[in-house]
Scaffold this motif. Structure first.
Motif, PDB file in Angstrom:
ATOM      1  N   UNK A  61      -4.521  32.566  -9.127  1.00 34.14           N
ATOM      2  CA  UNK A  61      -4.714  33.969  -8.739  1.00 34.14           C
ATOM      3  C   UNK A  61      -5.449  34.050  -7.404  1.00 34.14           C
ATOM      4  N   UNK A  62      -6.425  33.198  -7.220  1.00 32.38           N
ATOM      5  CA  UNK A  62      -7.174  33.159  -5.954  1.00 32.38           C
ATOM      6  C   UNK A  62      -6.236  32.878  -4.786  1.00 32.38           C
ATOM      7  N   UNK A  65     -11.743  36.017   2.514  1.00 37.34           N
ATOM      8  CA  UNK A  65     -12.451  36.756   1.471  1.00 37.34           C
ATOM      9  C   UNK A  65     -13.352  35.819   0.676  1.00 37.34           C
ATOM     10  N   UNK A  66     -14.423  36.377   0.187  1.00 34.42           N
ATOM     11  CA  UNK A  66     -15.317  35.619  -0.684  1.00 34.42           C
ATOM     12  C   UNK A  66     -14.819  35.808  -2.113  1.00 34.42           C
ATOM     13  N   UNK A  67     -14.266  34.758  -2.707  1.00 33.26           N
ATOM     14  CA  UNK A  67     -13.711  34.826  -4.055  1.00 33.26           C
ATOM     15  C   UNK A  67     -14.345  33.731  -4.899  1.00 33.26           C
ATOM     16  N   UNK A  68     -14.814  34.126  -6.085  1.00 32.09           N
ATOM     17  CA  UNK A  68     -15.317  33.116  -7.016  1.00 32.09           C
ATOM     18  C   UNK A  68     -14.655  33.309  -8.371  1.00 32.09           C
ATOM     19  N   UNK A  69     -14.644  32.248  -9.147  1.00 28.05           N
ATOM     20  CA  UNK A  69     -14.000  32.260 -10.457  1.00 28.05           C
ATOM     21  C   UNK A  69     -15.074  32.158 -11.525  1.00 28.05           C
ATOM     22  N   UNK A  70     -15.053  33.094 -12.453  1.00 25.36           N
ATOM     23  CA  UNK A  70     -15.988  33.106 -13.579  1.00 25.36           C
ATOM     24  C   UNK A  70     -15.216  32.661 -14.823  1.00 25.36           C
ATOM     25  N   UNK A  71     -15.401  31.410 -15.205  1.00 29.83           N
ATOM     26  CA  UNK A  71     -14.670  30.893 -16.361  1.00 29.83           C
ATOM     27  C   UNK A  71     -15.530  30.861 -17.625  1.00 29.83           C
TER      28      UNK A  71
END
Length: 184
Positions: free
Chosen positions: A68-69, A79-85
């Motif tokens: 998705x990122x 963009x600043x993108x982080x993943x919260x798993x």
């Protein structure tokens, strides 16, 4: 915090938890959420003075989060993108995102992107974050009713007895204060 206070920055929470099945491509309901996220991103960039301060949090497992990122970064570099798993449901994801800036005088505006049926769950947990500016944007979900109802059961927040007791105590105290000091 009052509603007249300015926000500083924007956070988009793209909720893509619980992707089940043998998908080789991104499922349709997640694609709809990505489209909604990109529309919000475009709206922020075109209309807000703090449009340079945008962060996206993708809630889901690492494998799908990376896919998705990459979909989002195709058209929006830098963009600043982080993943919260780690978050298990919508309430956990909001708590996780808010933990870092709740005490700021001007916290960011938060957009929650999920399927339209998540609005019911969002409305249940929204009172916990009443001091923050949070907007829910729902996207279409083309899955069957059985799949959606199964996911609803997983998502429903479970409130602790202590939370309910505090809420009742606060309501009683407010009633007493309103009786003693009525508005004129």
């Amino acid at each position: 915090m009052t509603d007249s206070r300015f926000t500083y920055g924007n956070i988009i929470i793209l909720y893509s938890n619980h992707i089940k099945g043998n998908y080789t491509v991104v499922p349709d309901h997640i694609n709809e959420r990505i489209k909604t996220c990109l529309n919000i991103l475009k709206r922020i960039k075109n209309s807000k003075p703090d449009s340079r301060y945008i962060s996206i949090v993708i809630v889901g497992d690492k494998y799908w989060g990376e896919i998705i990122k990459n979909c989002i970064l195709e058209s929006n570099e830098g963009l600043q993108i982080r993943i919260d798993s780690k978050s298990k449901n919508l309430l956990d994801s909001l708590k996780s995102v808010i933990r870092g800036f709740k005490k700021l005088s001007n916290p960011p505006f938060i957009y929650v992107v999920s399927s339209f049926w998540h609005k019911e769950i969002f409305d249940l947990i929204r009172p916990r974050f009443k001091e923050l500016k949070i907007e829910f944007d729902g996207s279409l979900d083309h899955r069957t009713v059985d799949e959606i109802s199964f996911e609803k059961i997983k998502e429903k927040p479970h409130f602790k007895m202590a939370d309910l007791k505090n809420k009742a105590k606060n309501r009683a105290l407010n009633s007493l204060l309103n009786y003693v000091f009525p508005d004129k």
